[in-house]
Write a protein that holds these residues in place. Structure first.
Motif, PDB file in Angstrom:
ATOM      1  N   MET A 218     -39.336  18.461  38.092  1.00 23.46           N
ATOM      2  CA  MET A 218     -38.626  17.727  37.035  1.00 23.46           C
ATOM      3  C   MET A 218     -37.149  17.668  37.367  1.00 23.46           C
ATOM      4  O   MET A 218     -36.575  18.646  37.842  1.00 23.46           O
ATOM      5  CB  MET A 218     -38.828  18.405  35.668  1.00 23.46           C
ATOM      6  N   ILE A 219     -36.529  16.513  37.123  1.00 21.67           N
ATOM      7  CA  ILE A 219     -35.077  16.345  37.192  1.00 21.67           C
ATOM      8  C   ILE A 219     -34.621  15.902  35.805  1.00 21.67           C
ATOM      9  O   ILE A 219     -35.163  14.945  35.244  1.00 21.67           O
ATOM     10  CB  ILE A 219     -34.657  15.303  38.243  1.00 21.67           C
ATOM     11  N   VAL A 220     -33.633  16.602  35.235  1.00 21.77           N
ATOM     12  CA  VAL A 220     -33.213  16.316  33.866  1.00 21.77           C
ATOM     13  C   VAL A 220     -31.704  16.461  33.745  1.00 21.77           C
ATOM     14  O   VAL A 220     -31.105  17.305  34.414  1.00 21.77           O
ATOM     15  CB  VAL A 220     -33.960  17.253  32.877  1.00 21.77           C
ATOM     16  N   ASP A 221     -31.090  15.618  32.909  1.00 24.42           N
ATOM     17  CA  ASP A 221     -29.629  15.636  32.775  1.00 24.42           C
ATOM     18  C   ASP A 221     -29.162  16.205  31.442  1.00 24.42           C
ATOM     19  O   ASP A 221     -27.978  16.160  31.130  1.00 24.42           O
ATOM     20  CB  ASP A 221     -29.061  14.224  32.955  1.00 24.42           C
ATOM     21  N   LEU A 222     -30.085  16.748  30.646  1.00 25.65           N
ATOM     22  CA  LEU A 222     -29.738  17.308  29.342  1.00 25.65           C
ATOM     23  C   LEU A 222     -30.024  18.802  29.338  1.00 25.65           C
ATOM     24  O   LEU A 222     -31.174  19.225  29.549  1.00 25.65           O
ATOM     25  CB  LEU A 222     -30.551  16.607  28.248  1.00 25.65           C
ATOM     26  N   GLY A 223     -28.975  19.604  29.100  1.00 26.35           N
ATOM     27  CA  GLY A 223     -29.095  21.048  29.196  1.00 26.35           C
ATOM     28  C   GLY A 223     -30.218  21.655  28.367  1.00 26.35           C
ATOM     29  O   GLY A 223     -31.065  22.380  28.894  1.00 26.35           O
ATOM     30  N   PRO A 224     -30.270  21.401  27.048  1.00 26.62           N
ATOM     31  CA  PRO A 224     -31.337  22.002  26.243  1.00 26.62           C
ATOM     32  C   PRO A 224     -32.737  21.623  26.709  1.00 26.62           C
ATOM     33  O   PRO A 224     -33.653  22.456  26.677  1.00 26.62           O
ATOM     34  CB  PRO A 224     -31.053  21.462  24.830  1.00 26.62           C
ATOM     35  N   ALA A 225     -32.908  20.373  27.176  1.00 27.17           N
ATOM     36  CA  ALA A 225     -34.221  19.956  27.675  1.00 27.17           C
ATOM     37  C   ALA A 225     -34.575  20.690  28.958  1.00 27.17           C
ATOM     38  O   ALA A 225     -35.734  21.088  29.172  1.00 27.17           O
ATOM     39  CB  ALA A 225     -34.233  18.449  27.908  1.00 27.17           C
ATOM     40  N   ALA A 226     -33.593  20.891  29.827  1.00 33.41           N
ATOM     41  CA  ALA A 226     -33.838  21.622  31.075  1.00 33.41           C
ATOM     42  C   ALA A 226     -34.206  23.071  30.787  1.00 33.41           C
ATOM     43  O   ALA A 226     -35.142  23.624  31.385  1.00 33.41           O
ATOM     44  CB  ALA A 226     -32.599  21.544  31.965  1.00 33.41           C
ATOM     45  N   ILE A 227     -33.481  23.694  29.872  1.00 24.87           N
ATOM     46  CA  ILE A 227     -33.756  25.092  29.532  1.00 24.87           C
ATOM     47  C   ILE A 227     -35.144  25.225  28.910  1.00 24.87           C
ATOM     48  O   ILE A 227     -35.904  26.143  29.234  1.00 24.87           O
ATOM     49  CB  ILE A 227     -32.671  25.625  28.578  1.00 24.87           C
ATOM     50  N   LEU A 228     -35.497  24.285  28.031  1.00 26.81           N
ATOM     51  CA  LEU A 228     -36.817  24.325  27.402  1.00 26.81           C
ATOM     52  C   LEU A 228     -37.929  24.203  28.439  1.00 26.81           C
ATOM     53  O   LEU A 228     -38.953  24.898  28.352  1.00 26.81           O
ATOM     54  CB  LEU A 228     -36.934  23.210  26.364  1.00 26.81           C
ATOM     55  N   ALA A 229     -37.721  23.337  29.439  1.00 25.71           N
ATOM     56  CA  ALA A 229     -38.726  23.184  30.485  1.00 25.71           C
ATOM     57  C   ALA A 229     -38.944  24.492  31.239  1.00 25.71           C
ATOM     58  O   ALA A 229     -40.078  24.875  31.536  1.00 25.71           O
ATOM     59  CB  ALA A 229     -38.312  22.073  31.452  1.00 25.71           C
ATOM     60  N   ALA A 230     -37.844  25.185  31.540  1.00 22.91           N
ATOM     61  CA  ALA A 230     -37.969  26.464  32.240  1.00 22.91           C
ATOM     62  C   ALA A 230     -38.648  27.504  31.365  1.00 22.91           C
ATOM     63  O   ALA A 230     -39.518  28.255  31.819  1.00 22.91           O
ATOM     64  CB  ALA A 230     -36.594  26.945  32.688  1.00 22.91           C
ATOM     65  N   VAL A 231     -38.265  27.566  30.097  1.00 30.72           N
ATOM     66  CA  VAL A 231     -38.870  28.524  29.170  1.00 30.72           C
ATOM     67  C   VAL A 231     -40.372  28.265  29.027  1.00 30.72           C
ATOM     68  O   VAL A 231     -41.182  29.204  28.947  1.00 30.72           O
ATOM     69  CB  VAL A 231     -38.173  28.450  27.793  1.00 30.72           C
ATOM     70  N   ASP A 232     -40.769  26.993  29.021  1.00 26.37           N
ATOM     71  CA  ASP A 232     -42.183  26.636  28.890  1.00 26.37           C
ATOM     72  C   ASP A 232     -42.979  26.820  30.181  1.00 26.37           C
ATOM     73  O   ASP A 232     -44.180  26.556  30.200  1.00 26.37           O
ATOM     74  CB  ASP A 232     -42.311  25.193  28.409  1.00 26.37           C
ATOM     75  N   GLY A 233     -42.301  27.242  31.253  1.00 23.20           N
ATOM     76  CA  GLY A 233     -42.999  27.543  32.493  1.00 23.20           C
ATOM     77  C   GLY A 233     -43.208  26.373  33.422  1.00 23.20           C
ATOM     78  O   GLY A 233     -44.013  26.454  34.362  1.00 23.20           O
TER      79      GLY A 233
END
Length: 310
Positions: A218-233
């Protein structure tokens, strides 16, 4: 219309990006604003604004004159503020900028507390992730993460952050933990473009820069969305240490590859030199530096250590 009022009109047009915006800000009619600009340009003998159907921007001469106007208007504002209130009771409107996520977590609460302490100050807070040009954009104070190149500003060091690599415990349990940055080519990765290049992450090995090419999931430019992706595994991610601090403290993310972290990145509070005597700016600088220098996340204290101490 006197010269000072014409200067105010010109600055307002640039700041608002339009004649209409200047009318609204200053409470003037459209003809009055146009007459002010025409009078300025006639007196100076050069165009100050380049106009199109969609935009208004200062010419090269306009940029030079803009800085001179700001200096004159600032001197008048500061002189009036000095007469109206002492340094313990600042007045006026303060314009500040900060990165979006940093602003949300650390600056916004600080601004709220500042406004409650100083009832005669108003704040125009602008949160964005681009580099703010203080002089050109009329910004009094900016919080900047990164190495500085502004010769026209004063910098107050607040601390530093680190670019770290993180993963959710569930991801590591399912896929294993990489022991070297080059192992990342075998893993799912989430690239947050606000911190790292999408296809290349940078590490440090024995004092040498170590770039690693990736094929992110995944490539994402929004911090909260990127963090959520990592938290969700979804995958492993690189973030600035303050960005991941809440998730590390609550156990949703954990740092990995810590032996290969790049050098720390400074965090500074910037303000324009010519405005350093302003009461409102001086008050906020003192208030902000005291608070942020006491923030453990900006002083090299690892979030895992903070979590363990609780």
């Amino acid at each position: 219309m006197d010269k000072l009022r014409e200067m105010e009109v010109f600055v307002a047009i640039v700041d608002q990006g339009s004649f209409t915006g200047a009318c609204d800000k200053l409470g003037l009619s459209a003809p009055a604003v146009s007459r002010a600009v025409n009078s300025l340009e006639a007196r100076l003998g050069t165009p100050l604004l380049a106009r199109t159907t969609r935009s208004v921007r200062p010419t090269d001469a306009g940029l030079t004159y803009l800085e001179a106007c700001r200096k004159v208007l600032d001197v008048i504002t500061d002189a009036e503020a000095t007469v109206a209130a002492d340094s313990a009771n600042p007045v006026g409107t303060l314009t500040l900028s900060a990165p979006v996520l940093f602003g949300q977590r650390y600056v916004a609460p600080l601004v709220n507390a500042f406004l409650l302490r100083y009832p005669d100050v108003s704040v125009n807070a602008v949160y964005n992730d681009r580099t703010t040009r203080l002089l050109e954009e009329g910004v009094d104070i900016a919080i900047r993460i990164g190495h500085l190149g502004d010769s026209s500003t004063f910098a107050m060091p607040l601390g530093f952050v680190r670019r770290r690599t993180y993963a959710a415990p569930a991801y590591l349990a399912a896929h294993g933990e990489p022991l070297h940055p080059k192992d990342l080519v075998q893993h799912h990765c989430v690239s947050f473009t606000g911190v790292s290049a999408p296809l290349e992450w940078v590490f440090n090995e024995n004092g040498t820069r170590l770039p690693v090419r990736l094929q992110p999931r995944m490539i994402v430019d929004l911090g909260p969305a990127a963090i959520l992706a990592a938290v969700d595994g979804v995958g492993i991610i690189q973030l600035l240490s303050y960005q991941a601090a809440p998730e590390v403290e609550n156990g949703k993310l954990q740092p990995i590859l810590t032996a290969f972290e790049p050098e720390s990145t400074p965090v500074n509070l910037l303000h324009v030199e010519r405005r350093s005597t302003s009461g409102k700016i001086r008050a906020f600088v003192e208030f902000a530096t005291e608070t942020l220098r006491n923030n453990a996340h900006l002083q090299g204290v690892d979030a895992t250590a903070i979590r363990a101490s609780r």
